[in-house]
Design a protein around this motif. Structure first.
Motif, short mmCIF file in Angstrom:
data_model
loop_
_atom_site.label_atom_id
_atom_site.label_comp_id
_atom_site.label_asym_id
_atom_site.label_seq_id
_atom_site.Cartn_x
_atom_site.Cartn_y
_atom_site.Cartn_z
N MET A 1 3.70 -4.27 6.64
CA MET A 1 3.89 -4.06 8.05
C MET A 1 5.29 -3.48 8.25
O MET A 1 6.26 -3.98 7.73
N SER A 2 5.40 -2.44 9.02
CA SER A 2 6.67 -1.78 9.25
C SER A 2 7.47 -2.47 10.36
O SER A 2 6.93 -3.26 11.13
N PHE B 1 5.96 -12.71 6.70
CA PHE B 1 5.60 -12.98 5.31
C PHE B 1 5.49 -11.67 4.55
O PHE B 1 5.35 -10.61 5.15
N ALA B 2 5.57 -11.76 3.23
CA ALA B 2 5.49 -10.58 2.37
C ALA B 2 4.11 -10.50 1.76
O ALA B 2 3.53 -11.51 1.37
N ALA B 3 3.59 -9.29 1.69
CA ALA B 3 2.28 -9.05 1.09
C ALA B 3 2.36 -7.74 0.32
O ALA B 3 3.11 -6.84 0.69
N PRO B 4 1.60 -7.62 -0.75
CA PRO B 4 1.62 -6.37 -1.51
C PRO B 4 1.08 -5.22 -0.66
O PRO B 4 0.18 -5.42 0.16
N ILE B 5 1.64 -4.06 -0.87
CA ILE B 5 1.16 -2.87 -0.18
C ILE B 5 -0.11 -2.40 -0.88
O ILE B 5 -0.13 -2.21 -2.10
N LYS B 6 -1.15 -2.26 -0.10
CA LYS B 6 -2.42 -1.83 -0.68
C LYS B 6 -2.40 -0.31 -0.86
O LYS B 6 -2.02 0.41 0.07
N PRO B 7 -2.81 0.16 -2.04
CA PRO B 7 -2.83 1.61 -2.23
C PRO B 7 -3.83 2.26 -1.28
O PRO B 7 -4.89 1.67 -0.99
N GLU B 8 -3.49 3.42 -0.80
CA GLU B 8 -4.37 4.12 0.13
C GLU B 8 -5.50 4.79 -0.64
O GLU B 8 -5.27 5.46 -1.64
N ARG B 9 -6.71 4.57 -0.18
CA ARG B 9 -7.86 5.18 -0.83
C ARG B 9 -8.01 6.62 -0.34
O ARG B 9 -7.79 6.90 0.84
N PRO B 10 -8.38 7.54 -1.23
CA PRO B 10 -8.56 8.93 -0.80
C PRO B 10 -9.75 9.06 0.16
O PRO B 10 -10.73 8.33 0.04
#
Length: 82
Positions: free
Chosen positions: A1-2, A62-71
């Motif tokens: 989240m930014s 809270f911290a969460a992993p950044i999910k890779p963007e799907r093409p």
């Protein structure tokens, strides 16, 4: 989240409770400009103030992993250059 999306969520929650930035600043013992910077995603001050603001509105950071963007189908062409 930014920072921008966090600030936007805080602003939405604050206005839903009919509170002004000045109301929040008084409760947190800080200046209104700091609240404005937080809500606009431009805050670079202490994490403690941001956390106190979140907690005041019943939110938490809270911290969460950044999910890779799907093409998407639109950008699949660039993957396979046949």
């Amino acid at each position: 989240m930014s920072r921008v999306s966090i600030g936007s969520q805080l602003q939405t929650n604050r206005t839903a409770r009919h509170l002004t930035q000045t109301d929040i600043a008084k409760k947190l013992n800080c200046d209104r400009a700091a609240i404005s910077r937080i809500e606009n995603g431009k805050y670079q001050g202490s994490l403690q103030l941001l956390e106190r603001y979140l907690n005041l509105l019943g939110l938490e950071l809270f911290a969460a992993p950044i999910k890779p963007e799907r093409p998407t189908l639109d950008n699949m062409d660039g993957i396979y250059d046949d």
